[in-house]
Scaffold this motif. Structure first.
Motif, PDB file in Angstrom:
ATOM      1  N   ILE A  51      48.143 -50.858 -62.499  1.00  0.00           N
ATOM      2  CA  ILE A  51      49.333 -51.142 -61.674  1.00  0.00           C
ATOM      3  C   ILE A  51      50.210 -52.187 -62.351  1.00  0.00           C
ATOM      4  O   ILE A  51      51.441 -52.061 -62.385  1.00  0.00           O
ATOM      5  N   ALA A  52      49.591 -53.238 -62.899  1.00  0.00           N
ATOM      6  CA  ALA A  52      50.373 -54.268 -63.584  1.00  0.00           C
ATOM      7  C   ALA A  52      51.091 -53.699 -64.800  1.00  0.00           C
ATOM      8  O   ALA A  52      52.251 -54.042 -65.075  1.00  0.00           O
ATOM      9  N   ARG A  53      50.402 -52.804 -65.531  1.00  0.00           N
ATOM     10  CA  ARG A  53      51.030 -52.187 -66.714  1.00  0.00           C
ATOM     11  C   ARG A  53      52.202 -51.297 -66.303  1.00  0.00           C
ATOM     12  O   ARG A  53      53.259 -51.283 -66.951  1.00  0.00           O
ATOM     13  N   LEU A  54      52.056 -50.541 -65.212  1.00  0.00           N
ATOM     14  CA  LEU A  54      53.149 -49.707 -64.720  1.00  0.00           C
ATOM     15  C   LEU A  54      54.354 -50.542 -64.320  1.00  0.00           C
ATOM     16  O   LEU A  54      55.504 -50.172 -64.566  1.00  0.00           O
ATOM     17  N   HIS A  55      54.092 -51.673 -63.710  1.00  0.00           N
ATOM     18  CA  HIS A  55      55.200 -52.509 -63.228  1.00  0.00           C
ATOM     19  C   HIS A  55      56.002 -53.102 -64.377  1.00  0.00           C
ATOM     20  O   HIS A  55      57.227 -53.254 -64.276  1.00  0.00           O
ATOM     21  N   THR A  56      55.333 -53.445 -65.487  1.00  0.00           N
ATOM     22  CA  THR A  56      56.033 -54.098 -66.597  1.00  0.00           C
ATOM     23  C   THR A  56      56.560 -53.101 -67.618  1.00  0.00           C
ATOM     24  O   THR A  56      57.671 -53.265 -68.131  1.00  0.00           O
ATOM     25  N   LYS A  57      55.763 -52.041 -67.936  1.00  0.00           N
ATOM     26  CA  LYS A  57      56.135 -51.109 -68.996  1.00  0.00           C
ATOM     27  C   LYS A  57      56.579 -49.743 -68.487  1.00  0.00           C
ATOM     28  O   LYS A  57      57.257 -49.011 -69.215  1.00  0.00           O
ATOM     29  N   GLY A  58      56.190 -49.370 -67.279  1.00  0.00           N
ATOM     30  CA  GLY A  58      56.576 -48.069 -66.745  1.00  0.00           C
ATOM     31  C   GLY A  58      55.625 -46.943 -67.142  1.00  0.00           C
ATOM     32  O   GLY A  58      55.776 -45.830 -66.648  1.00  0.00           O
ATOM     33  N   ARG A  59      54.646 -47.202 -68.008  1.00  0.00           N
ATOM     34  CA  ARG A  59      53.680 -46.192 -68.440  1.00  0.00           C
ATOM     35  C   ARG A  59      52.325 -46.858 -68.643  1.00  0.00           C
ATOM     36  O   ARG A  59      52.233 -48.073 -68.869  1.00  0.00           O
ATOM     37  N   VAL A  60      51.270 -46.032 -68.581  1.00  0.00           N
ATOM     38  CA  VAL A  60      49.920 -46.519 -68.864  1.00  0.00           C
ATOM     39  C   VAL A  60      49.345 -45.666 -69.990  1.00  0.00           C
ATOM     40  O   VAL A  60      49.802 -44.544 -70.252  1.00  0.00           O
ATOM     41  N   SER A  61      48.342 -46.207 -70.644  1.00  0.00           N
ATOM     42  CA  SER A  61      47.687 -45.496 -71.750  1.00  0.00           C
ATOM     43  C   SER A  61      46.203 -45.830 -71.730  1.00  0.00           C
ATOM     44  O   SER A  61      45.730 -46.650 -70.918  1.00  0.00           O
ATOM     45  N   GLY A  62      45.483 -45.212 -72.646  1.00  0.00           N
ATOM     46  CA  GLY A  62      44.041 -45.424 -72.688  1.00  0.00           C
ATOM     47  C   GLY A  62      43.644 -46.822 -73.110  1.00  0.00           C
ATOM     48  O   GLY A  62      42.470 -47.187 -72.985  1.00  0.00           O
ATOM     49  N   GLU A  63      44.562 -47.613 -73.614  1.00  0.00           N
ATOM     50  CA  GLU A  63      44.215 -48.965 -74.045  1.00  0.00           C
ATOM     51  C   GLU A  63      43.808 -49.841 -72.869  1.00  0.00           C
ATOM     52  O   GLU A  63      43.109 -50.843 -73.056  1.00  0.00           O
ATOM     53  N   GLN A  64      44.265 -49.503 -71.655  1.00  0.00           N
ATOM     54  CA  GLN A  64      43.923 -50.320 -70.492  1.00  0.00           C
ATOM     55  C   GLN A  64      42.562 -49.947 -69.888  1.00  0.00           C
ATOM     56  O   GLN A  64      42.126 -50.557 -68.914  1.00  0.00           O
ATOM     57  N   ILE A  65      41.897 -48.925 -70.422  1.00  0.00           N
ATOM     58  CA  ILE A  65      40.620 -48.445 -69.874  1.00  0.00           C
ATOM     59  C   ILE A  65      39.469 -49.001 -70.711  1.00  0.00           C
ATOM     60  O   ILE A  65      39.445 -48.839 -71.941  1.00  0.00           O
ATOM     61  N   PRO A  66      38.486 -49.660 -70.081  1.00  0.00           N
ATOM     62  CA  PRO A  66      37.322 -50.158 -70.838  1.00  0.00           C
ATOM     63  C   PRO A  66      36.548 -49.000 -71.472  1.00  0.00           C
ATOM     64  O   PRO A  66      36.567 -47.868 -70.988  1.00  0.00           O
ATOM     65  N   GLU A  67      35.837 -49.321 -72.549  1.00  0.00           N
ATOM     66  CA  GLU A  67      35.145 -48.293 -73.314  1.00  0.00           C
ATOM     67  C   GLU A  67      34.042 -47.625 -72.504  1.00  0.00           C
ATOM     68  O   GLU A  67      33.851 -46.400 -72.557  1.00  0.00           O
ATOM     69  N   HIS A  68      33.285 -48.409 -71.703  1.00  0.00           N
ATOM     70  CA  HIS A  68      32.181 -47.816 -70.948  1.00  0.00           C
ATOM     71  C   HIS A  68      32.685 -46.844 -69.886  1.00  0.00           C
ATOM     72  O   HIS A  68      32.059 -45.824 -69.597  1.00  0.00           O
ATOM     73  N   LEU A  69      33.885 -47.135 -69.323  1.00  0.00           N
ATOM     74  CA  LEU A  69      34.441 -46.227 -68.312  1.00  0.00           C
ATOM     75  C   LEU A  69      34.953 -44.951 -68.974  1.00  0.00           C
ATOM     76  O   LEU A  69      34.836 -43.850 -68.409  1.00  0.00           O
ATOM     77  N   ARG A  70      35.539 -45.050 -70.156  1.00  0.00           N
ATOM     78  CA  ARG A  70      36.013 -43.873 -70.862  1.00  0.00           C
ATOM     79  C   ARG A  70      34.844 -42.955 -71.232  1.00  0.00           C
ATOM     80  O   ARG A  70      34.970 -41.725 -71.187  1.00  0.00           O
ATOM     81  N   GLN A  71      33.716 -43.520 -71.639  1.00  0.00           N
ATOM     82  CA  GLN A  71      32.558 -42.693 -71.999  1.00  0.00           C
ATOM     83  C   GLN A  71      31.977 -41.994 -70.773  1.00  0.00           C
ATOM     84  O   GLN A  71      31.496 -40.860 -70.862  1.00  0.00           O
ATOM     85  N   ARG A  72      32.024 -42.664 -69.614  1.00  0.00           N
ATOM     86  CA  ARG A  72      31.488 -42.065 -68.400  1.00  0.00           C
ATOM     87  C   ARG A  72      32.431 -41.018 -67.816  1.00  0.00           C
ATOM     88  O   ARG A  72      32.011 -39.970 -67.322  1.00  0.00           O
ATOM     89  N   CYS A  73      33.745 -41.293 -67.845  1.00  0.00           N
ATOM     90  CA  CYS A  73      34.735 -40.416 -67.196  1.00  0.00           C
ATOM     91  C   CYS A  73      35.436 -39.578 -68.270  1.00  0.00           C
ATOM     92  O   CYS A  73      36.232 -40.099 -69.066  1.00  0.00           O
ATOM     93  N   HIS A  74      35.130 -38.264 -68.295  1.00  0.00           N
ATOM     94  CA  HIS A  74      35.770 -37.386 -69.265  1.00  0.00           C
ATOM     95  C   HIS A  74      37.148 -36.910 -68.800  1.00  0.00           C
ATOM     96  O   HIS A  74      37.868 -36.281 -69.581  1.00  0.00           O
ATOM     97  N   ALA A  75      37.519 -37.196 -67.573  1.00  0.00           N
ATOM     98  CA  ALA A  75      38.817 -36.773 -67.039  1.00  0.00           C
ATOM     99  C   ALA A  75      39.825 -37.921 -67.009  1.00  0.00           C
ATOM    100  O   ALA A  75      40.852 -37.835 -66.326  1.00  0.00           O
ATOM    101  N   MET A  76      39.519 -39.015 -67.725  1.00  0.00           N
ATOM    102  CA  MET A  76      40.404 -40.179 -67.662  1.00  0.00           C
ATOM    103  C   MET A  76      41.799 -39.862 -68.222  1.00  0.00           C
ATOM    104  O   MET A  76      42.816 -40.324 -67.694  1.00  0.00           O
TER     105      MET A  76
END
Length: 832
Positions: free
Chosen positions: A454-479
Motif C-alpha cells: 500500500i505504501a509503495r502504491l501511494h508513492t510510486k503508483g505501482r508495485v513489483s516483486g521487490e516488495q515481497i520477501p523471499e520466503h513468501l515468494r517461494q511459498r506463493c506461486h501466484a504472487m
C-alpha cells in the motif's frame, strides 16, 4: 421635366452599373484571398512536429492580422481530415481566435480607434456629391432605407478592419496559453508521461516563437526589409514543409508549392529574392531538388526583364523539370512534370491578382477634437494593459496551486488502496492450499507485506516483486498474478478519478473565464463612455464663470475624467478650489484640483475623480493551541481605488484548515487585485473548493468575511459567507452587520449575502472571526468595548479584542481586523 429626367437616367444607370461591378470585383478578390489563406492554413495544419505536436496552426491563427475566417476554416478542415482528436484542436483554434477578438475590444490601439469614426463618417457621405433621396433620382423611401443599411454596413466594416491588431506580445501569449491548455489535456489524458511533458515544453516554446517571426510578414511591416524577408521565408518554409503530408493523387503538393512560391516572389519582389525563395522551398521539399527551383527563378527573372512574363513562366517550369529529370530520371515524368504544370497554371492565375500591401492613412481625414479622443483612448489602452498584466500574474500563481491540487486528487486514498490489495489477494488466495499458513499462522507477516505494498502504491503508483520477501515468494506461486491484479486495478481506479474530475473542472474554468471577460467588457463600457448632456452643462458653467474653452469632454462613470481644451482662465471669476468643488458637485464625485497641460500651443485643463477616503488598518491572529492558525487575514487595495479586508476561517483545525483558508485568501487577493468583481471571484473560489476534494470525508470549506470599500464614493459592501458579524462604530453608536449564510465550498450555489453601508471619515470598522465570539454569542462585551473605543488606535483595539478572547479556558483560533476611516489627502495613493 420628363425629357430632362430621361436624359439623366442613362447616366445614373451607368454609374450604378459601374459601382456594382466594382463591388463585385472587390468581393471576388476578398473571397480569392480568403481561399488562398485557407488553403495555406489547411496545409500548415497537417504539419506534425517533434513529439507529435502541432503548434504551427495555433501560431498562424495568432500571427495573422487579417484573413482569420479563411485561416480558421482551413485549420478546422485539416483537423477533420486527420481525425486525430479533432474536437480538442478545433476548440483550441476557435478559442485562440475568440481571445484575439476580445483582446481587440479591450486592448485596441488608441490611434486606430480615434481614426475609425472619421473613416466611417467619410464613407457615409454620398459619392460624387450626389444628394440622397432627391426627387430627380427617384430615390424615395426605398432608396433611403438602402442608404441607411449601406451606412450601417460601412460602419461595421470600419470596426472589423481594426480587429486582430493587438500587440505581438499579446499574440505570443495567446499562442502559448492555447498550446499549454492542449498540452495539459494531453498530459492528464496520457497518464503524466515524460514524453507528453517534453511535448508540452516544445509546443509552448515553438508556438510564440513562430508568432514572433511570422508577425513581421503578416503585419505588413516595412521598417526593416531584412526582418520582413526572414519572416516571409520562415512562413514559406513552414508551408512547403507541412505540405509534404498532402498529395493530389500521386502528385505531392509540396512539389507544386516549391515551384509556385519562388515564381511569385520573383515576379513581385525581384529575381534575387526569388532565387532565395527557391533554395528555401527546395530544402523544405527535397534538398536534392533545390537547384531546380533556384534555376526556375533565375530563368523567369531573366526573361521577365524583356517583358515576356508568360514565356518566362513556361521556360522556368521547363528548366525545373530538366533538372528534376537529371536528378531523378524516369520518376520526373510521373511526379515532377504534372506538379510543375499545375504550378505554372496556378502562377498564371495568381500573378493577375493585385499586390496586397498595407494601406497607409488616407489624406484629408479629419478627426474632430483629436487630442481629447486620443487622450481617452490612450488612457483606456494603458488601463487595459495593466489589467491584463495583473490577470496574467494572478492566473500564473493560481495555475501552480491548481497543479498541486490536481496532483493530490489523481492519487487514490489509503482506504481505496487497501481495498484494491484485499480484493486482489482474495481473488487468488481463496483456493490456495497455503491459505491457512499465510492468513493464519503468519497473519502478521502477511499484513506487514500488504502494508508495504500500500505504501509503495501511494508513492510510486505501482508495485513489483521487490516488495515481497523471499520466503513468501517461494511459498506463493501466484504472487506475480496478485501483483498484476493490484497494478491493473490501481491504474483503472486512478483513470476513473481523472475522468470523473476533469470534465467538471474544465467546465468551471470556461465559465470562470467567460465571467471575467464579461465583467471587464461591462466595466469598460461604462468607464470609457462620453456624457454629452453633462458636457453641455459644464460648458455653460465655464462660460458663466468667465473661463473660455474650445471644447469640453467628460467620460467615465465611477472614475470620471474631465478635459477642457483651449482653456483661457485670465478672466475667471472663481477660484480653483471653487471651480473644483462646483464641477465635482455637477459630476457627483470628488474631483482633483485642476491640472494644466500645454501641447502644440493649446492649453488643456484636466480634472479627474479622486479618492474620498483613506484607510488605516490593523490585524491580529492567534491560534487556538499555539500552533498553526486556521484563520487567514488579509488587507490590500488595487489600482481601481478599492480597498479590501478579508478574514477566512477554514473549517476544522490545524494544517488542513490553514491550507483551505490560505487558498481562499491568496485566490481572492490575486483576483481582486487584478480588478475582477468580488461576486465573480467568490463564485470561482466556491467552485475551486468544491472540486478540491469532492469525495473526501474531511471538511474542505471556509467562511468568508470580505469588505469591499470604494475609496472614491465611500460605499462599502460587507460580503459574508458563514462569517461572524461585523461592526461599524460611528459617534459612539455601534451598528452590527450580520448574515445567516453557509461557508463556501459546501453547496454548489454560492451562498453569500451583501450588505451596503456608506462609510465616512471618522468611522471605525471591526471584523472578527467566530473564535472571538464563542463565549459571547450576543456580542455584549464586544459591543460595550466598541461603544467606548473613541480614538483608540486600530493596533491597540485588535490587541484588546484578541487578548480578551484568549483568556477563555478553551478558545478557537482568534482573528480581528480594525479599520479607521479617514478623509483622503489631495494626490494619488493617499488612501493606502
Amino acid at each position: 421635366m420628363q425629357e430632362k429626367a430621361k436624359e439623366k437616367r442613362p447616366g445614373l444607370t451607368a454609374r450604378l452599373r459601374a459601382r456594382n461591378v466594382s463591388v463585385s470585383r472587390r468581393r471576388l478578390l476578398w473571397l480569392t484571398r480568403e481561399l488562398l489563406w485557407g488553403g495555406a492554413a489547411y496545409l500548415i495544419g497537417l504539419g506534425t512536429m517533434l513529439f507529435d505536436t502541432k503548434p504551427l496552426g495555433v501560431a498562424l491563427i495568432c500571427a495573422g492580422r487579417g484573413h482569420l475566417i479563411g485561416i480558421l476554416a482551413g485549420l478546422v478542415i485539416s483537423e477533420l481530415a486527420l481525425m486525430q482528436d479533432p474536437v480538442l484542436m478545433i476548440c483550441t483554434y476557435a478559442a485562440a481566435a475568440l481571445i484575439r477578438a476580445v483582446s481587440y475590444l479591450l486592448l485596441d490601439s488608441p490611434n486606430a480607434r480615434a481614426a475609425t469614426p472619421a473613416r466611417a463618417r467619410r464613407q457615409d457621405m454620398p459619392a460624387g456629391g450626389e444628394t440622397a433621396g432627391g426627387p430627380e433620382e427617384g430615390a424615395g423611401r426605398l432608396t433611403a432605407l438602402r442608404q441607411s443599411i449601406g451606412r450601417a454596413a460601412r460602419r461595421l466594416r470600419a470596426d472589423l478592419r481594426g480587429m486582430f491588431s493587438e500587440s505581438v506580445c499579446l499574440r505570443m501569449a495567446t499562442s502559448a496559453v492555447s498550446m499549454l491548455v492542449v498540452s495539459l489535456y494531453r498530459i492528464i489524458g496520457g497518464g503524466f508521461r515524460y514524453y507528453d511533458l517534453f511535448a508540452a515544453v516544445f509546443s509552448v516554446l515553438v508556438a510564440p516563437a513562430a508568432v514572433l517571426v511570422w508577425s513581421v510578414w503578416t503585419d505588413g511591416r516595412q521598417d526593416s526589409p531584412v526582418l520582413r524577408a526572414i519572416s516571409g521565408g520562415a512562413l514559406m518554409y513552414a508551408l512547403v514543409w507541412s505540405a509534404n503530408s498532402a498529395a493530389i493523387g500521386q502528385i505531392p503538393v509540396s512539389a507544386i508549392l516549391a515551384l509556385l512560391i519562388p515564381l511569385l516572389v520573383a515576379d513581385r519582389h525581384g529575381t534575387g529574392l526569388g532565387c532565395a525563395a527557391g533554395v528555401l522551398c527546395g530544402v523544405a521539399y527535397n534538398p536534392l531538388q533545390a537547384p531546380a527551383f533556384l534555376l526556375a527563378a533565375l530563368v523567369y527573372g531573366g526573361i521577365r526583364r524583356k517583358g515576356q512574363s508568360r514565356a518566362g513562366a513556361a521556360a522556368a517550369c521547363l528548366a525545373a523539370w530538366v533538372w528534376s529529370f537529371y536528378a531523378q530520371g524516369g520518376t520526373a515524368f510521373s511526379v515532377a512534370l504534372p506538379a510543375y504544370l499545375i504550378a505554372g497554371t496556378a502562377f498564371a492565375l495568381l500573378s493577375r491578382l493585385p499586390d496586397e500591401r498595407p494601406a497607409g492613412p488616407s489624406a484629408g481625414e479629419a478627426v474632430p477634437d483629436p487630442e481629447t479622443a486620443l487622450r481617452c483612448e490612450r488612457s483606456r489602452h494603458e488601463d487595459a494593459n495593466d489589467r491584463f498584466r495583473d490577470i496574467s500574474e494572478a492566473f500564473s500563481t493560481l495555475s501552480e496551486m491548481f497543479y498541486n491540487l490536481s496532483d493530490r486528487l489523481r492519487r487514490p486514498g489509503a482506504l481505496d488502496l487497501r481495498r484494491i490489495c484485499d480484493s486482489s489477494f482474495d481473488a487468488v488466495c481463496t483456493d490456495c492450499p497455503n491459505k491457512t499458513v499465510c492468513w493464519g499462522l503468519e497473519y502478521s507477516d502477511t499484513l506487514n507485506v500488504m502494508s508495504g505494498l500500500i505504501a509503495r502504491l501511494h508513492t510510486k503508483g505501482r508495485v513489483s516483486g521487490e516488495q515481497i520477501p523471499e520466503h513468501l515468494r517461494q511459498r506463493c506461486h501466484a504472487m506475480d498474478e496478485i501483483l498484476e491484479r493490484i497494478n491493473a486495478e490501481c491504474a483503472r481506479f486512478t483513470g476513473e478519478l481523472l475522468r470523473n474530475n476533469r470534465t467538471e473542472i474544465f467546465a468551471m474554468d470556461y465559465e470562470a473565464a467567460a465571467n471575467i471577460i464579461n465583467d471587464a467588457l461591462e466595466e469598460d463600457a461604462g468607464e470609457y463612455r462620453f456624457d454629452p448632456e453633462l458636457e453641455a452643462r459644464l460648458c455653460e458653467y465655464l462660460r458663466d464663470a468667465g473661463i473660455v474653452a474650445q471644447s469640453v469632454s467628460v467620460y467615465g462613470m465611477r472614475r470620471r475624467q474631465l478635459i477642457a481644451r483651449g482653456v483661457n482662465i485670465d478672466r475667471s471669476t472663481v477660484t480653483m478650489e471653487t471651480l473644483r468643488s462646483d464641477l465635482g458637485e455637477m459630476c457627483g464625485l470628488e474631483l482633483s484640483m485642476p491640472a494644466f497641460e500645454v501641447e502644440n500651443n493649446v492649453t488643456s485643463m484636466l480634472l479627474q475623480a479622486r479618492r474620498k477616503l483613506s484607510v488605516v488598518g490593523a490585524q491580529k491572529n492567534l491560534s487556538a493551541d499555539g500552533g498553526v492558525s486556521g484563520d487567514s487575514v488579509n488587507l490590500f487595495s488595487n489600482k481601481k481605488d478599492f480597498f479590501y479586508a478579508l478574514i477566512s476561517d477554514g473549517m476544522g483545525a490545524g494544517r488542513e484548515a490553514a491550507l483551505t483558508s490560505g487558498l481562499c485568501s491568496t485566490f481572492l487577493e490575486k483576483m481582486l487585485r487584478a480588478g475582477n468583481r468580488a461576486n465573480t471571484s467568490l463564485r470561482m473560489l466556491n467552485n475551486l473548493i468544491l472540486s478540491r476534494c469532492p469525495s473526501s470525508a474531511g471538511e474542505c470549506s471556509s467562511t468568508i468575511d470580505l469588505i469591499e470599500l470604494d475609496l472614491i464614493t465611500g460605499s462599502a459592501s460587507f460580503i459574508k459567507g458563514g462569517a461572524a458579524p461585523s461592526f461599524v462604530v460611528r459617534g459612539g453608536t455601534v451598528h452590527r452587520l450580520q448574515a445567516g449564510t453557509a461557508p463556501i465550498g459546501i453547496i454548489r450555489r454560492l451562498d453569500t449575502q451583501t450588505t451596503r453601508f456608506d462609510l465616512r471619515a471618522g468611522d471605525t470598522v471591526v471584523m472578527v472571526s467566530d473564535g472571538i465570539l464563542q463565549d459571547d454569542p450576543e456580542c455584549r462585551w464586544l459591543t460595550g468595548l466598541l461603544g467606548s473605543c473613541g480614538d483608540v488606535p486600530p493596533e491597540e483595539l485588535v490587541r484588546r479584542i484578541c487578548r480578551h478572547a484568549a483568556q477563555a479556558p478553551r478558545h478557537d483560533d482568534c482573528s480581528a481586523v480594525a479599520l479607521r476611516i479617514q478623509a483622503a489627502e489631495e494626490g494619488p495613493g493617499a488612501a493606502d
